[in-house]
Design an enzyme around this catalytic site. Structure first.
Site, mmCIF file in Angstrom:
data_model
loop_
_atom_site.group_PDB
_atom_site.id
_atom_site.type_symbol
_atom_site.label_atom_id
_atom_site.label_comp_id
_atom_site.label_asym_id
_atom_site.label_seq_id
_atom_site.Cartn_x
_atom_site.Cartn_y
_atom_site.Cartn_z
ATOM 1 N N HIS A 18 0.841 -1.203 0.000
ATOM 2 C CA HIS A 18 0.000 0.000 0.000
ATOM 3 C C HIS A 18 0.878 1.255 0.000
ATOM 4 C CE1 HIS A 18 -2.943 -2.689 2.455
ATOM 5 N NE2 HIS A 18 -3.469 -2.572 1.254
ATOM 6 N N LYS A 42 -18.546 -5.720 10.075
ATOM 7 C CA LYS A 42 -17.223 -6.364 10.184
ATOM 8 C C LYS A 42 -16.256 -5.374 10.834
ATOM 9 C CE LYS A 42 -14.586 -7.982 6.836
ATOM 10 N NZ LYS A 42 -14.289 -8.176 5.411
ATOM 11 N N ARG A 91 -1.678 -6.328 -8.399
ATOM 12 C CA ARG A 91 -0.579 -7.267 -8.160
ATOM 13 C C ARG A 91 -0.543 -8.367 -9.209
ATOM 14 N NH1 ARG A 91 -2.711 -7.726 -2.076
ATOM 15 N NH2 ARG A 91 -4.560 -7.305 -3.324
ATOM 16 N N SER A 131 -2.642 -7.667 3.384
ATOM 17 C CA SER A 131 -2.849 -7.444 4.826
ATOM 18 C C SER A 131 -3.204 -8.742 5.542
ATOM 19 C CB SER A 131 -3.984 -6.445 5.049
ATOM 20 O OG SER A 131 -3.655 -5.217 4.487
#
Ligand code: ADP
Length: 161
Positions: A18, A42, A91, A131
């Site tokens: 990031h 969440k 990615r 992450s």
């Protein structure tokens, strides 16, 4: 008119992947907002306040990079703050497929049709990084310092589990 971009994500936690996207994109815009999307159902792994403060620390020397949180649609948040660009990182080809559908749906949702999604490729060394892997390594006591910005120290961070 100020050129404002939003980099949306959960940043739970922010990673070197990031960080690299943000630092490379920052010179392209007048203002770059790292925007943490909040999902009411969440909670996330690291507390929101902590995630915000890590991002602030990471970019403290860059006055055109800011952090904000938002709820609801990313395009609505963009409208609210006058951002015409959504920044995303790519990615892999799997990312491309995922991002293609989000980008195209965002185009549909943006009734004024003025928000563009802008993509930057990840650097080679950051391609395997996300992450969720950082959280998994952290949870079993592994050293995550190679994966997160140098400004952050997780070695002494204790999470209430
Ligand atoms: P993560 O995948 O780490 O959970 P998010 O899903 O919140 O992050 O994604 C926020 C944005 O950051 C997405 O555009 C995602 O493609 C991008 N991103 C995540 N990890 C990397 C990385 N290692 N290199 C480049 N971009 C990344």
């Amino acid at each position: 008119m100020k050129k404002i971009a939003v980099f949306p994500g959960s940043f739970d936690p922010i990673t070197k992947g990031h960080e690299s996207i943000v630092l490379r994109a920052a010179p392209l815009f007048d203002e770059l907002i790292v925007a943490i999307g909040i999902n009411a159902d969440k909670e996330g792994f690291f507390p929101l306040k902590q995630r915000i403060s890590w991002i602030e620390k990471t970019f403290q020397d860059y006055p055109n990079i800011k952090v904000m949180k938002y709820q609801g649609l990313t395009v609505d948040f963009c409208k609210e703050i006058g951002a015409l660009y959504i920044l995303r990182g790519l990615r892999t080809s799997a990312d491309f497929e995922f991002e293609r559908s989000i980008g195209q749906i965002n185009k549909q949702l943006d009734q004024t049709n003025e928000i563009e999604t802008v993509f930057l490729l990840s650097e080679m060394e950051h391609t395997p990084l996300n992450s969720s892997i950082v959280r998994s390594v952290f949870q079993v006591g592994g050293n995550v310092s190679h994966f997160i910005p140098n400004a952050i120290d997780l070695s002494t961070y204790k999470k209430d589990l």
